[in-house]
Design an enzyme around this catalytic site. Structure first.
Site, PDB file in Angstrom:
ATOM      1  N   ASN A 199     -12.877  -3.163   2.190  1.00  0.00           N
ATOM      2  CA  ASN A 199     -13.893  -2.111   2.273  1.00  0.00           C
ATOM      3  C   ASN A 199     -14.802  -2.200   1.058  1.00  0.00           C
ATOM      4  O   ASN A 199     -14.330  -2.394  -0.071  1.00  0.00           O
ATOM      5  CB  ASN A 199     -13.218  -0.742   2.327  1.00  0.00           C
ATOM      6  CG  ASN A 199     -12.409  -0.562   3.590  1.00  0.00           C
ATOM      7  OD1 ASN A 199     -12.841  -0.966   4.661  1.00  0.00           O
ATOM      8  ND2 ASN A 199     -11.227   0.028   3.474  1.00  0.00           N
TER       9      ASN A 199
ATOM     10  N   ASP B 254       0.853  -1.191   0.000  1.00  0.00           N
ATOM     11  CA  ASP B 254       0.000   0.000   0.000  1.00  0.00           C
ATOM     12  C   ASP B 254       0.891   1.244   0.000  1.00  0.00           C
ATOM     13  O   ASP B 254       1.913   1.298   0.687  1.00  0.00           O
ATOM     14  CB  ASP B 254      -0.915  -0.001   1.240  1.00  0.00           C
ATOM     15  CG  ASP B 254      -2.064   0.989   1.088  1.00  0.00           C
ATOM     16  OD1 ASP B 254      -3.216   0.529   0.901  1.00  0.00           O
ATOM     17  OD2 ASP B 254      -1.813   2.210   1.135  1.00  0.00           O
ATOM     18  N   ILE B 255       0.488   2.241  -0.759  1.00  0.00           N
ATOM     19  CA  ILE B 255       1.282   3.469  -0.895  1.00  0.00           C
ATOM     20  C   ILE B 255       1.266   4.295   0.398  1.00  0.00           C
ATOM     21  O   ILE B 255       2.165   5.107   0.633  1.00  0.00           O
ATOM     22  CB  ILE B 255       0.760   4.295  -2.106  1.00  0.00           C
ATOM     23  CG1 ILE B 255       1.850   5.196  -2.654  1.00  0.00           C
ATOM     24  CG2 ILE B 255      -0.486   5.073  -1.757  1.00  0.00           C
ATOM     25  CD1 ILE B 255       1.527   5.786  -4.019  1.00  0.00           C
TER      26      ILE B 255
ATOM     27  N   HIS C 102      -6.990  -5.862   1.950  1.00  0.00           N
ATOM     28  CA  HIS C 102      -5.872  -5.317   2.712  1.00  0.00           C
ATOM     29  C   HIS C 102      -5.331  -6.415   3.634  1.00  0.00           C
ATOM     30  O   HIS C 102      -6.105  -7.110   4.297  1.00  0.00           O
ATOM     31  CB  HIS C 102      -6.332  -4.176   3.628  1.00  0.00           C
ATOM     32  CG  HIS C 102      -6.853  -2.963   2.931  1.00  0.00           C
ATOM     33  ND1 HIS C 102      -6.114  -1.806   2.776  1.00  0.00           N
ATOM     34  CD2 HIS C 102      -8.060  -2.699   2.373  1.00  0.00           C
ATOM     35  CE1 HIS C 102      -6.832  -0.890   2.164  1.00  0.00           C
ATOM     36  NE2 HIS C 102      -8.033  -1.404   1.907  1.00  0.00           N
TER      37      HIS C 102
ATOM     38  N   HIS D  29     -10.084  -5.110  -3.536  1.00  0.00           N
ATOM     39  CA  HIS D  29      -8.750  -5.305  -2.953  1.00  0.00           C
ATOM     40  C   HIS D  29      -8.919  -5.794  -1.530  1.00  0.00           C
ATOM     41  O   HIS D  29      -9.805  -5.355  -0.799  1.00  0.00           O
ATOM     42  CB  HIS D  29      -7.913  -4.027  -2.991  1.00  0.00           C
ATOM     43  CG  HIS D  29      -8.618  -2.787  -2.541  1.00  0.00           C
ATOM     44  ND1 HIS D  29      -9.557  -2.147  -3.315  1.00  0.00           N
ATOM     45  CD2 HIS D  29      -8.533  -2.076  -1.390  1.00  0.00           C
ATOM     46  CE1 HIS D  29     -10.014  -1.096  -2.664  1.00  0.00           C
ATOM     47  NE2 HIS D  29      -9.429  -1.025  -1.487  1.00  0.00           N
TER      48      HIS D  29
ATOM     49  N   GLU E  48     -12.372   3.387  -1.327  1.00  0.00           N
ATOM     50  CA  GLU E  48     -11.905   4.516  -2.140  1.00  0.00           C
ATOM     51  C   GLU E  48     -11.570   4.111  -3.573  1.00  0.00           C
ATOM     52  O   GLU E  48     -11.741   4.896  -4.496  1.00  0.00           O
ATOM     53  CB  GLU E  48     -10.675   5.159  -1.478  1.00  0.00           C
ATOM     54  CG  GLU E  48     -11.034   5.838  -0.157  1.00  0.00           C
ATOM     55  CD  GLU E  48      -9.834   6.447   0.541  1.00  0.00           C
ATOM     56  OE1 GLU E  48      -8.688   6.133   0.165  1.00  0.00           O
ATOM     57  OE2 GLU E  48     -10.062   7.237   1.468  1.00  0.00           O
ATOM     58  N   VAL E  49     -11.056   2.906  -3.742  1.00  0.00           N
ATOM     59  CA  VAL E  49     -10.678   2.452  -5.088  1.00  0.00           C
ATOM     60  C   VAL E  49     -11.669   1.371  -5.529  1.00  0.00           C
ATOM     61  O   VAL E  49     -11.783   0.324  -4.871  1.00  0.00           O
ATOM     62  CB  VAL E  49      -9.237   1.893  -5.097  1.00  0.00           C
ATOM     63  CG1 VAL E  49      -8.865   1.429  -6.505  1.00  0.00           C
ATOM     64  CG2 VAL E  49      -8.247   2.949  -4.608  1.00  0.00           C
TER      65      VAL E  49
HETATM   66  P1  5GP Z   1      -9.860   1.477   0.263  1.00  0.00           P
HETATM   67  O1  5GP Z   1     -10.227   2.645   1.120  1.00  0.00           O
HETATM   68  O2  5GP Z   1     -10.435   1.605  -1.131  1.00  0.00           O
HETATM   69  O3  5GP Z   1     -10.175   0.172   0.909  1.00  0.00           O
HETATM   70  O4  5GP Z   1      -8.284   1.485   0.149  1.00  0.00           O
HETATM   71  C1  5GP Z   1      -7.561   1.946  -0.948  1.00  0.00           C
HETATM   72  C2  5GP Z   1      -6.112   1.803  -0.605  1.00  0.00           C
HETATM   73  O5  5GP Z   1      -5.355   1.993  -1.783  1.00  0.00           O
HETATM   74  C3  5GP Z   1      -5.595   2.828   0.417  1.00  0.00           C
HETATM   75  O6  5GP Z   1      -5.042   2.134   1.531  1.00  0.00           O
HETATM   76  C4  5GP Z   1      -4.561   3.622  -0.371  1.00  0.00           C
HETATM   77  O7  5GP Z   1      -3.443   4.004   0.419  1.00  0.00           O
HETATM   78  C5  5GP Z   1      -4.179   2.671  -1.475  1.00  0.00           C
HETATM   79  N1  5GP Z   1      -3.743   3.317  -2.704  1.00  0.00           N
HETATM   80  C6  5GP Z   1      -4.368   4.326  -3.365  1.00  0.00           C
HETATM   81  N2  5GP Z   1      -3.699   4.649  -4.484  1.00  0.00           N
HETATM   82  C7  5GP Z   1      -2.633   3.822  -4.534  1.00  0.00           C
HETATM   83  C8  5GP Z   1      -1.557   3.666  -5.472  1.00  0.00           C
HETATM   84  O8  5GP Z   1      -1.454   4.354  -6.476  1.00  0.00           O
HETATM   85  N3  5GP Z   1      -0.638   2.707  -5.194  1.00  0.00           N
HETATM   86  C9  5GP Z   1      -0.721   1.907  -4.080  1.00  0.00           C
HETATM   87  N4  5GP Z   1       0.237   1.007  -3.910  1.00  0.00           N
HETATM   88  N5  5GP Z   1      -1.718   2.020  -3.188  1.00  0.00           N
HETATM   89  C10 5GP Z   1      -2.664   2.968  -3.410  1.00  0.00           C
END
Ligand code: 5GP
Length: 121
Positions: A91, A33-34, A106, A104, A99-100
């Site tokens: 999520n 994760d970034i 985690h 995914h 968010e994405v």
């Molecule tokens: P969500 O809230 O959708 O469950 O989590 C999205 C995750 O994607 C976050 O933890 C965020 O830090 C990670 N993320 C967003 N953009 C990028 C990216 O460009 N590269 C990587 N490696 N992680 C990302």
């Protein structure tokens, strides 16, 4: 929800954006994760175009489902968190704070992770 082929993880899968790859097989990709929330914070994604866990459960093949489940456990083992314990989380949608919009999982580990869920925010 319709799959957005330009979401950030779709772009990572196409190689348009770099990632710190941890594992890859026919059906899955795992990368760091970034913005890590724990010493180990890895994302495991299916290569197929699935918005969320719901979408994946409804549409993915048995092979894709097995591959994702096995990849999550394999990556946790590779990251060295299996013995001390770890957490997986996915999520989903607005209330889940997704968010994405590409499924995914985690993987968190490397420290005591505390309570299961935080306050709303
Ligand atoms: P969500 O809230 O959708 O469950 O989590 C999205 C995750 O994607 C976050 O933890 C965020 O830090 C990670 N993320 C967003 N953009 C990028 C990216 O460009 N590269 C990587 N490696 N992680 C990302």
């Amino acid at each position: 929800m319709t799959y957005d082929p330009n979401n950030i993880f779709a772009r990572i899968l196409r190689g348009e954006i770099p990632c710190s790859k941890v594992h890859e097989d026919e059906h899955t990709l795992a990368f760091n994760d970034i913005n890590p929330q724990a010493p180990v914070h890895i994302l495991v994604i299916p290569k197929g175009a699935y918005v969320s866990f719901d979408d994946f459960a409804a549409k993915a093949s048995e092979a894709e489902i097995a591959a994702l489940v096995r990849a999550v456990a394999k990556v946790a083992g590779m990251a060295g968190v299996a013995e001390d314990g770890w957490r997986l989380l996915s999520n989903i949608g607005v209330n889940g704070h997704q968010e994405v919009p590409h499924l995914h999982i985690h993987i968190f580990g490397g420290r005591k992770l505390g309570a299961m869920i935080g306050k709303a925010g």
